[in-house]
Write a protein that holds these residues in place. Structure first.
Motif, PDB file in Angstrom:
ATOM      1  N   ASN A 140       0.830  -1.207   0.000  1.00  0.00           N
ATOM      2  CA  ASN A 140       0.000   0.000   0.000  1.00  0.00           C
ATOM      3  C   ASN A 140       0.864   1.256   0.000  1.00  0.00           C
ATOM      4  OD1 ASN A 140      -2.387  -1.387  -0.029  1.00  0.00           O
ATOM      5  ND2 ASN A 140      -2.702  -1.274   2.181  1.00  0.00           N
ATOM      6  N   ILE A 141       1.900   1.274   0.807  1.00  0.00           N
ATOM      7  CA  ILE A 141       2.810   2.421   0.859  1.00  0.00           C
ATOM      8  C   ILE A 141       3.501   2.593  -0.491  1.00  0.00           C
ATOM      9  CG2 ILE A 141       4.914   3.354   1.919  1.00  0.00           C
ATOM     10  CD1 ILE A 141       2.520   3.494   3.745  1.00  0.00           C
ATOM     11  N   ALA A 142       3.965   1.502  -1.066  1.00  0.00           N
ATOM     12  CA  ALA A 142       4.635   1.574  -2.362  1.00  0.00           C
ATOM     13  C   ALA A 142       3.673   2.091  -3.429  1.00  0.00           C
ATOM     14  CB  ALA A 142       5.175   0.201  -2.754  1.00  0.00           C
ATOM     15  N   GLY A 143       2.432   1.663  -3.378  1.00  0.00           N
ATOM     16  CA  GLY A 143       1.430   2.141  -4.329  1.00  0.00           C
ATOM     17  C   GLY A 143       1.175   3.633  -4.174  1.00  0.00           C
ATOM     18  N   MET A 144       1.124   4.112  -2.921  1.00  0.00           N
ATOM     19  CA  MET A 144       0.911   5.539  -2.697  1.00  0.00           C
ATOM     20  C   MET A 144       2.103   6.343  -3.188  1.00  0.00           C
ATOM     21  SD  MET A 144      -1.194   5.927   0.891  1.00  0.00           S
ATOM     22  CE  MET A 144       0.173   5.509   1.911  1.00  0.00           C
ATOM     23  N   VAL A 145       3.311   5.832  -2.991  1.00  0.00           N
ATOM     24  CA  VAL A 145       4.509   6.554  -3.445  1.00  0.00           C
ATOM     25  C   VAL A 145       4.513   6.654  -4.962  1.00  0.00           C
ATOM     26  CG1 VAL A 145       7.028   6.418  -3.567  1.00  0.00           C
ATOM     27  CG2 VAL A 145       5.876   5.994  -1.398  1.00  0.00           C
ATOM     28  N   LYS A 146       4.046   5.601  -5.642  1.00  0.00           N
ATOM     29  CA  LYS A 146       4.001   5.627  -7.109  1.00  0.00           C
ATOM     30  C   LYS A 146       3.001   6.665  -7.616  1.00  0.00           C
ATOM     31  CE  LYS A 146       5.381   0.848  -7.830  1.00  0.00           C
ATOM     32  NZ  LYS A 146       4.939  -0.488  -8.257  1.00  0.00           N
ATOM     33  N   LYS A 147       1.922   6.905  -6.839  1.00  0.00           N
ATOM     34  CA  LYS A 147       0.887   7.838  -7.262  1.00  0.00           C
ATOM     35  C   LYS A 147       1.257   9.299  -6.998  1.00  0.00           C
ATOM     36  CE  LYS A 147      -2.986   4.699  -6.556  1.00  0.00           C
ATOM     37  NZ  LYS A 147      -4.226   4.475  -5.817  1.00  0.00           N
ATOM     38  N   ILE A 148       2.325   9.540  -6.249  1.00  0.00           N
ATOM     39  CA  ILE A 148       2.698  10.910  -5.909  1.00  0.00           C
ATOM     40  C   ILE A 148       3.169  11.640  -7.159  1.00  0.00           C
ATOM     41  CG2 ILE A 148       4.365  12.328  -4.651  1.00  0.00           C
ATOM     42  CD1 ILE A 148       4.309  10.278  -2.426  1.00  0.00           C
ATOM     43  N   ASP A 149       2.624  12.822  -7.344  1.00  0.00           N
ATOM     44  CA  ASP A 149       3.024  13.678  -8.460  1.00  0.00           C
ATOM     45  C   ASP A 149       4.215  14.517  -7.998  1.00  0.00           C
ATOM     46  OD1 ASP A 149       3.173  15.212 -10.738  1.00  0.00           O
ATOM     47  OD2 ASP A 149       1.460  16.487 -10.219  1.00  0.00           O
ATOM     48  N   PRO A 150       5.393  14.345  -8.616  1.00  0.00           N
ATOM     49  CA  PRO A 150       6.574  15.076  -8.155  1.00  0.00           C
ATOM     50  C   PRO A 150       6.413  16.595  -8.237  1.00  0.00           C
ATOM     51  CG  PRO A 150       7.176  13.457  -9.842  1.00  0.00           C
ATOM     52  CD  PRO A 150       5.697  13.447  -9.711  1.00  0.00           C
ATOM     53  N   ASN A 151       5.724  17.080  -9.256  1.00  0.00           N
ATOM     54  CA  ASN A 151       5.524  18.529  -9.371  1.00  0.00           C
ATOM     55  C   ASN A 151       4.651  19.064  -8.247  1.00  0.00           C
ATOM     56  OD1 ASN A 151       7.060  18.658 -11.729  1.00  0.00           O
ATOM     57  ND2 ASN A 151       5.279  18.204 -13.009  1.00  0.00           N
ATOM     58  N   GLN A 152       3.608  18.315  -7.921  1.00  0.00           N
ATOM     59  CA  GLN A 152       2.726  18.731  -6.840  1.00  0.00           C
ATOM     60  C   GLN A 152       3.467  18.682  -5.504  1.00  0.00           C
ATOM     61  OE1 GLN A 152      -0.748  16.286  -6.309  1.00  0.00           O
ATOM     62  NE2 GLN A 152      -1.961  18.019  -5.625  1.00  0.00           N
ATOM     63  N   MET A 153       4.288  17.658  -5.315  1.00  0.00           N
ATOM     64  CA  MET A 153       5.070  17.549  -4.084  1.00  0.00           C
ATOM     65  C   MET A 153       6.046  18.717  -3.981  1.00  0.00           C
ATOM     66  SD  MET A 153       5.535  15.974  -1.294  1.00  0.00           S
ATOM     67  CE  MET A 153       4.608  14.493  -1.536  1.00  0.00           C
ATOM     68  N   GLN A 154       6.679  19.086  -5.094  1.00  0.00           N
ATOM     69  CA  GLN A 154       7.602  20.213  -5.097  1.00  0.00           C
ATOM     70  C   GLN A 154       6.878  21.512  -4.747  1.00  0.00           C
ATOM     71  OE1 GLN A 154      10.943  19.979  -5.491  1.00  0.00           O
ATOM     72  NE2 GLN A 154      11.023  22.134  -4.954  1.00  0.00           N
ATOM     73  N   ASN A 155       5.657  21.673  -5.257  1.00  0.00           N
ATOM     74  CA  ASN A 155       4.876  22.865  -4.921  1.00  0.00           C
ATOM     75  C   ASN A 155       4.570  22.911  -3.427  1.00  0.00           C
ATOM     76  OD1 ASN A 155       4.828  23.839  -7.524  1.00  0.00           O
ATOM     77  ND2 ASN A 155       2.891  22.844  -8.033  1.00  0.00           N
ATOM     78  N   HIS A 156       4.211  21.768  -2.845  1.00  0.00           N
ATOM     79  CA  HIS A 156       3.932  21.719  -1.407  1.00  0.00           C
ATOM     80  C   HIS A 156       5.185  22.064  -0.604  1.00  0.00           C
ATOM     81  CE1 HIS A 156      -0.145  20.352  -1.712  1.00  0.00           C
ATOM     82  NE2 HIS A 156       0.187  19.249  -2.357  1.00  0.00           N
ATOM     83  N   ILE A 157       6.326  21.547  -1.034  1.00  0.00           N
ATOM     84  CA  ILE A 157       7.581  21.821  -0.327  1.00  0.00           C
ATOM     85  C   ILE A 157       7.938  23.306  -0.442  1.00  0.00           C
ATOM     86  CG2 ILE A 157      10.072  21.391  -0.354  1.00  0.00           C
ATOM     87  CD1 ILE A 157       9.379  18.478  -1.130  1.00  0.00           C
ATOM     88  N   ASN A 158       7.734  23.895  -1.623  1.00  0.00           N
ATOM     89  CA  ASN A 158       8.000  25.327  -1.795  1.00  0.00           C
ATOM     90  C   ASN A 158       7.089  26.170  -0.911  1.00  0.00           C
ATOM     91  OD1 ASN A 158      10.056  24.920  -3.647  1.00  0.00           O
ATOM     92  ND2 ASN A 158       8.714  25.121  -5.420  1.00  0.00           N
ATOM     93  N   ASN A 159       5.810  25.802  -0.843  1.00  0.00           N
ATOM     94  CA  ASN A 159       4.874  26.530   0.014  1.00  0.00           C
ATOM     95  C   ASN A 159       5.283  26.431   1.474  1.00  0.00           C
ATOM     96  OD1 ASN A 159       3.343  27.279  -2.169  1.00  0.00           O
ATOM     97  ND2 ASN A 159       1.829  25.656  -1.904  1.00  0.00           N
TER      98      ASN A 159
END
Length: 134
Positions: free
Chosen positions: A75-94
């Motif tokens: 389940n964790i591996a599946g969630m990591v695969k679904k993560i959008d890197p651009n969206q994650m980068q936006n969250h980190i920038n915010n």
């Protein structure tokens, strides 16, 4: 009265709820809050087994004790695969911008003469456990 424009993810969640009325019943029965369901939907996605379980359960919570570690890891591996890197980068920038703003406010209250990034922690006593011996 002007209405504030909703975030695209909130609009998608509203569409998901319209297509899955059993989710509304979950909230009305007091089994979950909208915030919890939105977070689960955002993290797990629409295809997760949790949404099927909500529609089929009859007042009982799904049992999670029977899950093995392998299922949990998949389940964790599946969630990591679904993560959008651009969206994650936006969250980190915010988050970075928010922390920078907080640091700026704190530095204003501390005197403001210290440049950002060069703030050093206050030194405490040399030996905090200096007790007198009897």
């Amino acid at each position: 009265m002007t209405q504030k424009e909703l975030h695209p993810s909130v609009l998608k969640f509203k569409e998901f709820v319209k297509n899955n009325p059993h989710v509304i019943k979950e909230v009305r029965n007091g089994k979950a809050t909208w915030q919890e369901l939105f977070e689960d939907w955002y993290l797990l996605g629409e295809e997760d087994k949790r949404w099927e379980a909500i529609g089929t359960e009859n007042g009982s919570a799904p049992e999670k004790t029977n899950e093995s570690k392998g299922d949990w890891m998949s389940n964790i591996a599946g969630m990591v695969k679904k993560i959008d890197p651009n969206q994650m980068q936006n969250h980190i920038n915010n988050l970075s911008q928010a922390l920078g703003a907080i640091q700026g406010v704190i530095s204003q209250f501390q005197g403001g003469n210290v440049a950002a990034g060069s703030v050093k922690p206050q030194e405490g006593p040399k030996n905090p456990f200096a007790f007198r011996k009897d």
